[in-house]
Design a protein around this motif. Structure first.
Motif, PDB file in Angstrom:
ATOM      1  N   ASP A  67       0.830  -1.208   0.000  1.00  0.00           N
ATOM      2  CA  ASP A  67       0.000   0.000   0.000  1.00  0.00           C
ATOM      3  C   ASP A  67       0.865   1.258   0.000  1.00  0.00           C
ATOM      4  OD1 ASP A  67      -2.303  -1.446  -0.073  1.00  0.00           O
ATOM      5  OD2 ASP A  67      -2.991  -0.940   1.952  1.00  0.00           O
ATOM      6  N   LEU A  71       0.962   4.266  -2.720  1.00  0.00           N
ATOM      7  CA  LEU A  71       0.828   5.663  -2.318  1.00  0.00           C
ATOM      8  C   LEU A  71       1.964   6.504  -2.904  1.00  0.00           C
ATOM      9  CD1 LEU A  71      -0.106   6.911   1.227  1.00  0.00           C
ATOM     10  CD2 LEU A  71       1.803   7.944   0.006  1.00  0.00           C
ATOM     11  N   LYS A  75       1.759   9.618  -5.610  1.00  0.00           N
ATOM     12  CA  LYS A  75       2.269  10.957  -5.327  1.00  0.00           C
ATOM     13  C   LYS A  75       3.300  11.389  -6.372  1.00  0.00           C
ATOM     14  CE  LYS A  75      -0.068  11.317  -1.452  1.00  0.00           C
ATOM     15  NZ  LYS A  75      -1.232  12.232  -1.323  1.00  0.00           N
ATOM     16  N   THR A 243       2.356  12.945   3.834  1.00  0.00           N
ATOM     17  CA  THR A 243       1.386  11.888   4.159  1.00  0.00           C
ATOM     18  C   THR A 243       1.311  11.640   5.665  1.00  0.00           C
ATOM     19  OG1 THR A 243       3.113  10.240   3.660  1.00  0.00           O
ATOM     20  CG2 THR A 243       1.520  10.718   1.931  1.00  0.00           C
ATOM     21  N   SER A 246      -0.951  14.474   6.854  1.00  0.00           N
ATOM     22  CA  SER A 246      -2.347  14.292   6.441  1.00  0.00           C
ATOM     23  C   SER A 246      -3.035  13.137   7.168  1.00  0.00           C
ATOM     24  CB  SER A 246      -2.415  14.029   4.933  1.00  0.00           C
ATOM     25  OG  SER A 246      -1.882  12.759   4.611  1.00  0.00           O
ATOM     26  N   GLU A 248      -2.344   9.946   6.484  1.00  0.00           N
ATOM     27  CA  GLU A 248      -2.361   8.762   5.615  1.00  0.00           C
ATOM     28  C   GLU A 248      -1.476   7.639   6.148  1.00  0.00           C
ATOM     29  OE1 GLU A 248      -2.778   9.840   1.096  1.00  0.00           O
ATOM     30  OE2 GLU A 248      -1.759  11.517   2.084  1.00  0.00           O
ATOM     31  N   LYS A 251      -3.245   5.863   8.909  1.00  0.00           N
ATOM     32  CA  LYS A 251      -4.309   4.992   8.403  1.00  0.00           C
ATOM     33  C   LYS A 251      -3.739   3.661   7.903  1.00  0.00           C
ATOM     34  CE  LYS A 251      -7.529   8.668   7.068  1.00  0.00           C
ATOM     35  NZ  LYS A 251      -8.191   9.372   5.933  1.00  0.00           N
TER      36      LYS A 251
END
Length: 266
Positions: A67, A71, A75, A243, A246, A248, A251
């Motif tokens: 993942d 990501l 980006k 990230t 933010s 991310e 998460k």
């Protein structure tokens, strides 16, 4: 004038070394430019190390590192080419240009820093206590009177011994398989082990409802780039910083590890 044989040999070796080093240096200098111009990025990931990287029931790679690779590619605005690697070949793949960067549970140490460069940390790697969601464990004091399985002599054994209450029933087993088997079969109420071992166990035994409970030791993961590839390293650090801010990264860690990324080293 005839050259001395030893000088000819030295000259040949020097030229050979220069020839070998040239593509590696070019890779380090031009990786980001190549990614941006080709709109493709080759990222080395694990496929045998859950929950960071493994092959799912659909035969596709998945996990936290997979993942994270997706990501990063997003980006960068580049198409992602996943390059499966093992612990043994992930650095050679980077050094020889088979991968532009490595996102594969890569810890930073002085030996590795001699041959590759590292970004800021992007995810935690840790030893922890795991148990069923229904078992109330909020602090180490809550281990009192409970049985905890651990592999004898492992890092988690050492760390658990420092913090567990005296009346914790610590049951030591000779290897990870035996430790996990004891937990799965109900011989112990909790399991002290590494995130990867716990991840594999939870993936195979979802019916147990196991979750992360308490941190024993943190050893974060870093993205590896070719030695001297400052441009790519700086760009990746920019992505990691954004990230992280933010949420991310939190998460991703929550999804795969059951806990947020937290305060990762830069």
């Amino acid at each position: 004038m005839t050259r001395h044989p030893r000088r000819r040999t030295l000259l040949a070796l020097t030229l050979a070394a220069a020839t070998l080093a040239a593509p590696l240096a070019a890779h380090a200098q031009s990786a980001l430019d190549h990614i941006m111009s080709s709109k493709t990025v080759k990222i080395a990931i694990p496929t045998d190390f859950p929950p960071y990287g493994f092959v799912g029931t659909d035969l596709q790679p998945q996990g936290l590192d997979v993942d994270m690779a997706k990501l990063v590619a997003s980006k960068l605005g580049a198409k992602l080419e996943l390059v499966p690697v093992t612990s043994a070949n992930r650095i050679p793949y980077l050094q020889t240009g088979k991968a532009d960067l490595v996102i594969s549970t890569l810890g930073k140490n002085p030996e590795r820093e001699k041959v590759i460069d590292f970004t800021a940390a992007y995810s935690p790697f840790f030893q922890a206590v795991f148990a069923a969601k229904s078992l109330p464990i909020k602090s180490f004091a809550d281990l009192a009177g409970k049985s905890v399985g651990v592999t004898r002599g492992a890092i988690e054994d050492q760390e658990l011994s420092k913090v567990a209450p005296p009346n914790t029933d610590i049951k030591r087993f000779e290897d990870n398989n035996a430790t996990v088997a004891a937990f799965v079969s109900g011989q112990v109420q909790a399991l002290a082990t590494g995130a990867s071992v716990a991840g594999a166990m939870m993936a195979k035994n979802p019916q147990l409802g196991t979750e992360y409970k308490l941190l024993l030791k943190d050893s974060p993961n870093f993205i590896g780039v070719a030695k001297g590839d400052t441009a790519l390293k700086d760009k990746l650090n920019e992505i990691i910083g954004a990230t992280k801010a933010s949420g991310e990264l939190d998460k991703l860690a929550q999804k795969w590890l059951g806990r947020p990324a937290g305060d990762l080293p830069k």
